[in-house]
Design a protein around this motif. Structure first.
Motif, short mmCIF file in Angstrom:
data_model
loop_
_atom_site.label_atom_id
_atom_site.label_comp_id
_atom_site.label_asym_id
_atom_site.label_seq_id
_atom_site.Cartn_x
_atom_site.Cartn_y
_atom_site.Cartn_z
N LEU A 34 0.93 -1.29 -0.11
CA LEU A 34 0.02 -0.03 0.09
C LEU A 34 0.72 1.42 0.21
O LEU A 34 0.47 2.45 -0.62
CB LEU A 34 -1.07 0.04 1.03
N ARG A 35 1.95 1.24 0.67
CA ARG A 35 2.84 2.22 0.62
C ARG A 35 3.26 2.77 -0.84
O ARG A 35 3.42 4.04 -1.26
CB ARG A 35 4.14 2.14 1.47
N GLN A 36 3.44 1.61 -1.77
CA GLN A 36 3.84 1.94 -3.13
C GLN A 36 2.67 2.56 -3.88
O GLN A 36 2.80 3.41 -4.57
CB GLN A 36 4.58 0.72 -3.75
N ARG A 37 1.56 1.89 -3.71
CA ARG A 37 0.26 2.23 -4.39
C ARG A 37 -0.73 3.35 -3.82
O ARG A 37 -1.37 3.91 -4.51
CB ARG A 37 -0.39 1.01 -4.72
N GLU A 38 -0.84 3.24 -2.70
CA GLU A 38 -1.82 4.13 -1.97
C GLU A 38 -1.17 4.45 -0.67
O GLU A 38 -1.76 4.02 0.41
CB GLU A 38 -3.14 3.24 -1.80
#
Length: 182
Positions: free
Chosen positions: A75-79
């Motif tokens: 999620l850190r990468q995408r959101e």
């Protein structure tokens, strides 16, 4: 006549204050039990929400790996905003569960003390919210278990001390006890 009323008031205070404080402090273990159970419930509710978010991420992004960290990394990468919110929820769930475990690990009579010490480390106010709910839903009870009796005795002793203090403070302007004329 005034001396008679004063002595009557002092006697009533010596009896009533220890009993009232004893019964009031007898409620402390029950309130702390409700608080501890509330901590566990709040932690479980957060874990349920985290589980739903994990399932949603698996549906949207495919395999997410096991554990909270794998989901957070994805999620850190995408959101990033969603990852930040989820990380906060995970931290809260861990803190609430850890508080519950610390309280339950303590001796029953000392659980209220452990809970108060734990409440002092509550920067976000989550534990205070659980305590407010425990206080709001508490139904007074008389519990004759070891913890209840210990807190009852503590309340009686504290009440007796406070009664003597109040009587001394009220009697001071009147010169305390008057000696009988010989």
């Amino acid at each position: 006549m005034l001396g008679f009323l004063g002595r009557g008031f002092a006697d009533a205070l010596r009896v009533a204050l220890p009993l009232l404080l004893g019964v009031a402090l007898m409620q402390v273990p029950a309130i702390m039990h409700g608080y501890s159970a509330g901590l566990l419930q709040a932690a479980e509710a957060l874990r349920s929400d985290i589980g739903q978010r994990t399932a949603s991420a698996r549906r949207h992004y495919g395999a997410v790996g096991e554990g909270d960290e794998a989901l957070l990394d994805l999620l850190r990468q995408r959101e990033p905003a969603n990852a930040e919110g989820l990380e906060g929820s995970i931290g809260k769930a861990r803190a609430l569960r850890a508080a519950h475990e610390r309280i339950e690990a303590a001796m029953p009579a000392l659980r209220p003390v452990t809970a108060l010490l734990d409440l002092s480390e509550d920067p976000l106010g989550d534990k205070r919210a659980v305590l407010r709910l425990a206080l709001d839903t508490h139904v007074p009870q008389i519990a004759f278990d070891r913890a209840g009796i210990l807190w009852l005795v503590l309340g009686i002793l504290l009440g007796a001390f406070l009664a003597r203090l109040v009587i001394a403070l009220l009697a001071a302007p009147f010169g305390g006890r008057r000696r009988a004329a010989r």
